[in-house]
Design a protein around this motif. Sequence first.
Motif, PDB file in Angstrom:
ATOM      1  N   ASP A 212      21.341 -10.488  37.135  1.00 35.72           N
ATOM      2  CA  ASP A 212      21.541 -10.593  38.589  1.00 35.72           C
ATOM      3  C   ASP A 212      22.492 -11.730  38.963  1.00 35.72           C
ATOM      4  OD1 ASP A 212      19.821  -8.462  39.111  1.00 35.72           O
ATOM      5  OD2 ASP A 212      18.073  -9.778  39.158  1.00 35.72           O
ATOM      6  N   PHE A 213      23.217 -12.272  37.988  1.00 34.39           N
ATOM      7  CA  PHE A 213      24.173 -13.341  38.292  1.00 34.39           C
ATOM      8  C   PHE A 213      25.246 -12.847  39.259  1.00 34.39           C
ATOM      9  CE2 PHE A 213      28.338 -15.295  37.209  1.00 34.39           C
ATOM     10  CZ  PHE A 213      28.086 -16.584  37.642  1.00 34.39           C
ATOM     11  N   PHE A 214      25.863 -11.720  38.948  1.00 38.68           N
ATOM     12  CA  PHE A 214      26.958 -11.208  39.777  1.00 38.68           C
ATOM     13  C   PHE A 214      26.453 -10.765  41.146  1.00 38.68           C
ATOM     14  CE2 PHE A 214      28.266 -10.456  35.346  1.00 38.68           C
ATOM     15  CZ  PHE A 214      29.408 -11.226  35.328  1.00 38.68           C
TER      16      PHE A 214
ATOM     17  N   GLY B 120      27.300 -12.571  44.805  1.00 38.51           N
ATOM     18  CA  GLY B 120      28.112 -11.712  45.681  1.00 38.51           C
ATOM     19  C   GLY B 120      29.467 -11.394  45.100  1.00 38.51           C
ATOM     20  N   MET B 121      29.571 -11.282  43.767  1.00 38.28           N
ATOM     21  CA  MET B 121      30.840 -10.953  43.122  1.00 38.28           C
ATOM     22  C   MET B 121      31.006  -9.438  43.028  1.00 38.28           C
ATOM     23  SD  MET B 121      30.832 -13.762  40.059  1.00 38.28           S
ATOM     24  CE  MET B 121      30.812 -15.525  40.415  1.00 38.28           C
ATOM     25  N   GLN B 122      32.259  -8.999  42.960  1.00 34.38           N
ATOM     26  CA  GLN B 122      32.570  -7.580  42.890  1.00 34.38           C
ATOM     27  C   GLN B 122      33.158  -7.256  41.522  1.00 34.38           C
ATOM     28  OE1 GLN B 122      31.794  -5.484  45.467  1.00 34.38           O
ATOM     29  NE2 GLN B 122      30.920  -7.319  46.441  1.00 34.38           N
ATOM     30  N   MET B 123      32.770  -6.096  40.983  1.00 41.09           N
ATOM     31  CA  MET B 123      33.299  -5.671  39.695  1.00 41.09           C
ATOM     32  C   MET B 123      34.544  -4.809  39.916  1.00 41.09           C
ATOM     33  SD  MET B 123      31.177  -7.150  37.721  1.00 41.09           S
ATOM     34  CE  MET B 123      31.786  -6.516  36.167  1.00 41.09           C
TER      35      MET B 123
ATOM     36  N   GLY C 248      28.138  -5.338  35.193  1.00 38.13           N
ATOM     37  CA  GLY C 248      27.624  -6.641  34.840  1.00 38.13           C
ATOM     38  C   GLY C 248      26.440  -6.492  33.907  1.00 38.13           C
ATOM     39  N   PHE C 249      25.742  -7.584  33.672  1.00 35.52           N
ATOM     40  CA  PHE C 249      24.598  -7.548  32.769  1.00 35.52           C
ATOM     41  C   PHE C 249      23.439  -6.803  33.437  1.00 35.52           C
ATOM     42  CE2 PHE C 249      26.675 -11.747  31.909  1.00 35.52           C
ATOM     43  CZ  PHE C 249      27.341 -11.326  30.768  1.00 35.52           C
TER      44      PHE C 249
ATOM     45  N   ILE D 187      32.138  -5.530  28.633  1.00 34.58           N
ATOM     46  CA  ILE D 187      31.456  -4.450  29.351  1.00 34.58           C
ATOM     47  C   ILE D 187      31.896  -4.359  30.816  1.00 34.58           C
ATOM     48  CG2 ILE D 187      29.413  -4.503  27.876  1.00 34.58           C
ATOM     49  CD1 ILE D 187      28.019  -6.117  30.116  1.00 34.58           C
ATOM     50  N   GLY D 188      32.597  -5.383  31.281  1.00 32.93           N
ATOM     51  CA  GLY D 188      33.003  -5.341  32.679  1.00 32.93           C
ATOM     52  C   GLY D 188      34.093  -6.341  32.993  1.00 32.93           C
ATOM     53  N   ILE D 189      34.792  -6.075  34.075  1.00 35.64           N
ATOM     54  CA  ILE D 189      35.832  -6.983  34.570  1.00 35.64           C
ATOM     55  C   ILE D 189      35.469  -7.344  36.007  1.00 35.64           C
ATOM     56  CG2 ILE D 189      38.288  -7.292  35.065  1.00 35.64           C
ATOM     57  CD1 ILE D 189      38.789  -5.009  33.013  1.00 35.64           C
ATOM     58  N   VAL D 190      35.150  -8.600  36.225  1.00 32.23           N
ATOM     59  CA  VAL D 190      34.800  -9.062  37.557  1.00 32.23           C
ATOM     60  C   VAL D 190      36.079  -9.440  38.305  1.00 32.23           C
ATOM     61  CG1 VAL D 190      34.494 -11.480  36.851  1.00 32.23           C
ATOM     62  CG2 VAL D 190      33.299 -10.626  38.875  1.00 32.23           C
ATOM     63  N   LYS D 191      36.108  -9.151  39.588  1.00 33.92           N
ATOM     64  CA  LYS D 191      37.276  -9.539  40.382  1.00 33.92           C
ATOM     65  C   LYS D 191      37.409 -11.056  40.393  1.00 33.92           C
ATOM     66  CE  LYS D 191      37.513  -5.515  43.437  1.00 33.92           C
ATOM     67  NZ  LYS D 191      37.535  -5.043  44.849  1.00 33.92           N
ATOM     68  N   ASP D 192      38.661 -11.519  40.463  1.00 34.19           N
ATOM     69  CA  ASP D 192      38.920 -12.966  40.420  1.00 34.19           C
ATOM     70  C   ASP D 192      38.144 -13.691  41.508  1.00 34.19           C
ATOM     71  OD1 ASP D 192      40.586 -12.903  38.241  1.00 34.19           O
ATOM     72  OD2 ASP D 192      42.422 -12.721  39.424  1.00 34.19           O
ATOM     73  N   PHE D 193      37.643 -14.870  41.163  1.00 33.92           N
ATOM     74  CA  PHE D 193      36.951 -15.721  42.128  1.00 33.92           C
ATOM     75  C   PHE D 193      37.359 -17.169  41.891  1.00 33.92           C
ATOM     76  CE2 PHE D 193      34.231 -15.174  38.446  1.00 33.92           C
ATOM     77  CZ  PHE D 193      33.762 -16.454  38.169  1.00 33.92           C
ATOM     78  N   HIS D 194      37.289 -17.963  42.941  1.00 30.54           N
ATOM     79  CA  HIS D 194      37.713 -19.368  42.886  1.00 30.54           C
ATOM     80  C   HIS D 194      36.503 -20.268  42.659  1.00 30.54           C
ATOM     81  CE1 HIS D 194      41.825 -18.637  44.411  1.00 30.54           C
ATOM     82  NE2 HIS D 194      41.257 -17.680  45.125  1.00 30.54           N
ATOM     83  N   PHE D 195      36.463 -20.904  41.514  1.00 34.25           N
ATOM     84  CA  PHE D 195      35.434 -21.913  41.280  1.00 34.25           C
ATOM     85  C   PHE D 195      36.030 -23.324  41.388  1.00 34.25           C
ATOM     86  CE2 PHE D 195      37.215 -20.531  37.270  1.00 34.25           C
ATOM     87  CZ  PHE D 195      37.545 -21.713  36.629  1.00 34.25           C
TER      88      PHE D 195
END
Length: 788
Positions: free
Chosen positions: A525-527, A531-534, A539-540, A581-589
Motif C-alpha cells: 500500500d506504499f503507492f 497517492g502515486m500513479q502507475m 505496485g506491490f 513489475i511496474g513503472i511509477v510515474k515520476d514524482f518529486h522527492f
Amino acid sequence: MIRNYIKIAFRNLKKDKQFTFLNVLGLSAGIACTLLIYLWVHDELSYDKFFDNDNRIYQVMEHRGGNGGQNLTDESSGPVSQTIALMSPEIQYASPVAPTDWFQKSTLTVGDKNIKASVQYVGKDYFNIFSFKMLHGDKSQVLAAKNSIVISDDLAQRLFGTTDAVGKTIRFQHQKDFAVTGVFEEVPVHSSQQFDFVLSFDYLADVQPWVKTWGNSGPHNFILVKPGANINALNRTIANVVTKNCSDTNRTLFVAPFAGSYLENTFNHGARVGGRAEYVKLFSLVAVFILLIACINFMNLSTAKAAGRMKEVGIKKVVGAGRSQLIIQFFSESLLLVLITTGIAIAIAWLLLPQFNLLTGKDIHLQFDLSMILMLIGIVLFTGLISGSYPALYLSKFNPLAVLKGKLNTSLSELLARKGLVVFQFTLSVMLIVAVLVVYKQIKFIQSTEVGFNKDNVIRINTEGKVSGTEEVFVSELKKIPGVINATFTQHNMIGRNFGTAALDWEGKTPKQDVYFEGFLGGYDFFQTMGMQMAQGRGFSRSYGMDTNKVVVNETAIKAMHLKDPVGKNIKMFGSSYQIIGIVKDFHFESLHEPVRPVFVLLANSGGSPFYKVMVRISGQDQKETINRIQNFYNSYNPGFPFAFDYLDAEYQKQYETETRTSTLSMYFSCLAIIISCLGLFGLVAFTAQKRQKEIGIRKVIGASVNSIIVMLTKDFLVLVTVAVLIAFPLSYYLMNQWLNGYVYRISIGPVVFLVACGAVIMITLLTVSFQAVKAALANPVRSLRSE
C-alpha cells in the motif's frame, strides 16, 4: 568654530521643520532597514565560524557523472573518511557522520523518564574535528567504544538533574543501554549541525551495514587537515578512492572548506551555486540601494531648500566666508542630521526586531559590540558625506552678487544631476517591485505544482520500540481507526535524498551507463497511501504472493537505462536479481531546484530496519480527533515511547523556507524603497514649484487653468519615471532570469509582471506629484508676482 557650525546647523534644522521632518523620516527609515539587514547578514555569516581551527575543517564532496551530466553532492560512502586518512599524511583526523535529519527524534530512558532527543551518529574523532565544548569527558576517548553516548548539558539536566553524568547509563529506544562518556555544552545556535546527543557510527553500521559499504552513499565525511596542508595535492590523492574500492567509475572525491557549506548549500551542474550565499549578497545590495535612495532624498530636499538659503550664502561670502568654510558648515548639518536619524533608526530597529525575527525565523539581538559600533560609525560617515556632498558643493559655489540679487541660475548639468538621481531611485524601486512579483509567482508555482504524489493530510510516525519489527501489524491496526484512510511504512522520508546507489546492472547496460539511483523501501500500500500513479504494470500486492524479489522503477529510471518493454525484465543490485513489475510515474522527492532522479522501490520487510517511517493518510475532516485516536492507540501499543509525528506537507514546504522568507522580506523592502523614493520626488517637485512660482503666477493671470498647470508640473516627472522603467525592465528581466535558472522547474517572466510594476510606479508617482502640483496651481498669483 565647530561649536558655531553646530549652532547654525541646529538653527537651520529647527527653522525649516518640513525639510527636517522629511529628511529625518527618509533617512531614519533607510538606516533602520540597513541596520536590520546588517543584523541578518551578520547572523548568516556567523554560522560554523566558532570552531577552533575552522579554516582546517573540510568536508568530502563527490563529483558524479552519469544521469546525463555532472552532479555534485556532499554525500559519500561510509568508509571514505577512514580510508583517505590512512592514505594521506595531510589529514590529522577524519570522521563519518550520519546526520540528524536522517532520523526522527529518538527515545532516551532513565528510570521512569522517557525523553525525545535528536541523534547524530559520528566517528570516534568527531570531537577532535569539531571543537564543541566538552564539559565532562575526554574528547579523544568519548566515542572509543560502541556503547558510548555523549549528551548535551541540557539533555543531562533533563535526564539526571545534573551535568555530571559521566559513567551513568541511558537506555536507547528501550532496547540497548549506553554508558555516558561525555557531556558537551549545548550546540550553539550558529552551528549548522544541531543535535542533542551522539552515538558511535560503528554502532549504526552494526544495525545498518549498508552505511559502511562502498556501493552505497549517504553519510557525510569530514576531515581536519594539518596546518599548511596542500589541499590540491590531497584532492589528487583521494580523487579515485571510490573507483579503487568498487566498480563505480563515475564518482570522484575532493574536499571543500566546511565553513562555507552553510551558505553555499545548493548544487547545480557539478558546482556549488550559493543557496543562502546568494540571498546574503542580494540583501546586502538591497541595504546599500535603500541607503543610497535615502541619501538621494537628502540631496534633492537640500537642493529644493537652496533658494531659501541663497541670501545666507551670499552674505557669508561677502563678509569673508570662504567656500571651504561653507562646505564644512553644510557637511556639519548633514552629519548632525544623520546622527539624529541614526539614533531614531536604532530605536525603530529595536522596536521592529521581534517582528523581523518572526519573518526571518531567527533570534537576533541588538548588541552594541565592536563590529556593531564600527558599522554604525561607517553608516553615519557614509550617509553624512554622501547625502551632504551635493548640497555642500552646490550651495557653496553660488556667486554672492547673483545670490544677493535673488538670481539662482541652474546649469544643465545641475538639472540633469537632480533628475538623474530621481531616475536612479525609481530604477532601483521598479527593479525591486519586479523582483517581488517574480519571486511571489515562483513560490506560488512551487506550491501549486503537482509533485507526483499527494503530500496533503499525511503524517509521519517514527518506528521505534514495539513498532520496530511489527510494522505490518501496526499499520494494519492503524487502518481500522476512524479517520485513517490508508497507511504504510517506508525507509525514505519522502523529502530529500536518503540513500542511493549506482551499483545496478541490467540487460544491455554499457560501461558509459553508470546511473545513480535513489532507493526507496516501501511496504504494501506504499503507492496507494502516497497517492502515486502507475504508468505501467503494478505496485506491490499480496494478491501476487511474495514480492520480495520484485522492483518498481520510475519513468526517469527507464529513460536512463534505455529499456524497451521494461515490465518483466530483471535488474541486479545488492547481489540479487529483481524483476520489474511496474513503472511509477515520476514524482518529486526533492525541491524543484532539482530534476527528477532515477528511482527504484523495493518491498520493505517488517522488522528489516529500525529506521522505518510509518506514513498515515488521514481524512481532511476532524483531523484533531483522528490524531488523538492514533495517539491513544500508539500509547497502548508502544508504551514508554512518547508519541511524536509531523505533517509531510509542512516538512516538504520547509525546502522552500528561504525563498518564502525572501519573498516576504523583499516585499517589505520594495515598499520601503518606493516610500523613500517618493519623499525624494516630493522634494524635487517642491524645488520645481518654487523655481517656477512666478511663471505659474503669470500663466494664471493670463488665463491658464488649474488643470493645465498641474499637467505642466506633472508631465516632466512622469517622463523621469518612464525613463526609470525603461532602464529597470531589461535589468530586472536579466537578473530574475538568472535567479530562476536555479530551478529546474520554473515560471517564465511574462509581460504581466512588467505591466503591473509599471502601473504601480506611475500611480504612486501621480499621487506623490499631484499633491505639490495642486498646491502650486492653487496658490495666489499675486503673492508670487508682488516681488517683481
